[in-house]
Design a protein around this motif. Structure first.
Motif, PDB file in Angstrom:
ATOM      1  N   LYS A 183      53.447  41.595  52.016  1.00 21.66           N
ATOM      2  CA  LYS A 183      53.415  42.847  51.243  1.00 21.66           C
ATOM      3  C   LYS A 183      52.889  42.602  49.832  1.00 21.66           C
ATOM      4  N   ASP A 184      53.250  41.468  49.248  1.00 15.81           N
ATOM      5  CA  ASP A 184      52.735  41.112  47.922  1.00 15.81           C
ATOM      6  C   ASP A 184      51.227  40.905  47.973  1.00 15.81           C
ATOM      7  N   TRP A 185      50.764  40.212  49.011  1.00 12.16           N
ATOM      8  CA  TRP A 185      49.332  39.965  49.160  1.00 12.16           C
ATOM      9  C   TRP A 185      48.578  41.275  49.350  1.00 12.16           C
ATOM     10  N   ALA A 186      49.140  42.162  50.154  1.00 14.62           N
ATOM     11  CA  ALA A 186      48.506  43.462  50.375  1.00 14.62           C
ATOM     12  C   ALA A 186      48.425  44.253  49.073  1.00 14.62           C
ATOM     13  N   ALA A 187      49.441  44.143  48.234  1.00 12.52           N
ATOM     14  CA  ALA A 187      49.428  44.848  46.949  1.00 12.52           C
ATOM     15  C   ALA A 187      48.328  44.312  46.038  1.00 12.52           C
ATOM     16  N   ILE A 188      48.137  43.000  46.025  1.00 14.54           N
ATOM     17  CA  ILE A 188      47.069  42.398  45.214  1.00 14.54           C
ATOM     18  C   ILE A 188      45.710  42.874  45.708  1.00 14.54           C
ATOM     19  N   ILE A 189      45.527  42.865  47.031  1.00 15.68           N
ATOM     20  CA  ILE A 189      44.263  43.301  47.621  1.00 15.68           C
ATOM     21  C   ILE A 189      44.006  44.774  47.309  1.00 15.68           C
ATOM     22  N   THR A 190      45.038  45.590  47.475  1.00 21.79           N
ATOM     23  CA  THR A 190      44.914  47.026  47.196  1.00 21.79           C
ATOM     24  C   THR A 190      44.561  47.280  45.731  1.00 21.79           C
ATOM     25  N   LYS A 191      45.222  46.577  44.834  1.00 26.59           N
ATOM     26  CA  LYS A 191      44.949  46.750  43.408  1.00 26.59           C
ATOM     27  C   LYS A 191      43.518  46.350  43.084  1.00 26.59           C
ATOM     28  N   ALA A 192      43.051  45.247  43.650  1.00 22.66           N
ATOM     29  CA  ALA A 192      41.679  44.810  43.411  1.00 22.66           C
ATOM     30  C   ALA A 192      40.668  45.826  43.929  1.00 22.66           C
ATOM     31  N   ILE A 193      40.962  46.405  45.083  1.00 22.93           N
ATOM     32  CA  ILE A 193      40.060  47.416  45.656  1.00 22.93           C
ATOM     33  C   ILE A 193      40.035  48.650  44.766  1.00 22.93           C
TER      34      ILE A 193
END
Length: 107
Positions: A94-104
């Protein structure tokens, strides 16, 4: 709400940029669970991007054996686990997905 169609290639490129932004955190989180004796296995780790796929690699002759077998000693790393990347993913996806989402979102 109106949604605008985004070409598949654009979505893939956006995801690739997001994954690139998350790669160091993913590596750090995986190494948190790596088996440690003299830190050689941990220090050998690096990431490679292949399009929208991230590979985390531990580059020692014994990395595969250590990853899949044995009982991790908790002497040096109390968080040590076999299959440490799966352990990290289970704990941090979930943390990794949040980083990816924020970058997108930030382009």
């Amino acid at each position: 709400m109106i949604f605008k169609a985004v070409p598949k290639a654009t979505v893939e490129k956006m995801f690739e940029k997001g994954l690139f932004a998350a790669r160091e955190q993913i590596l750090t989180d995986c190494n948190y669970y790596v088996k440690v004796d003299q830190h050689i296995l941990e220090r050998s780790a690096y990431t490679e991007m292949d399009g929208n796929t991230l590979h985390v690699i531990w580059n020692t002759p014994y990395a595969r054996r250590q990853y899949y077998t044995g009982t991790p000693s908790k002497d040096v790393n109390p968080n040590a686990s076999i299959q440490w990347a799966e352990k990290a993913a289970g704990e941090h996806k979930k943390d990794w997905a949040a980083i990816i989402t924020k970058a997108i979102k930030n382009g």
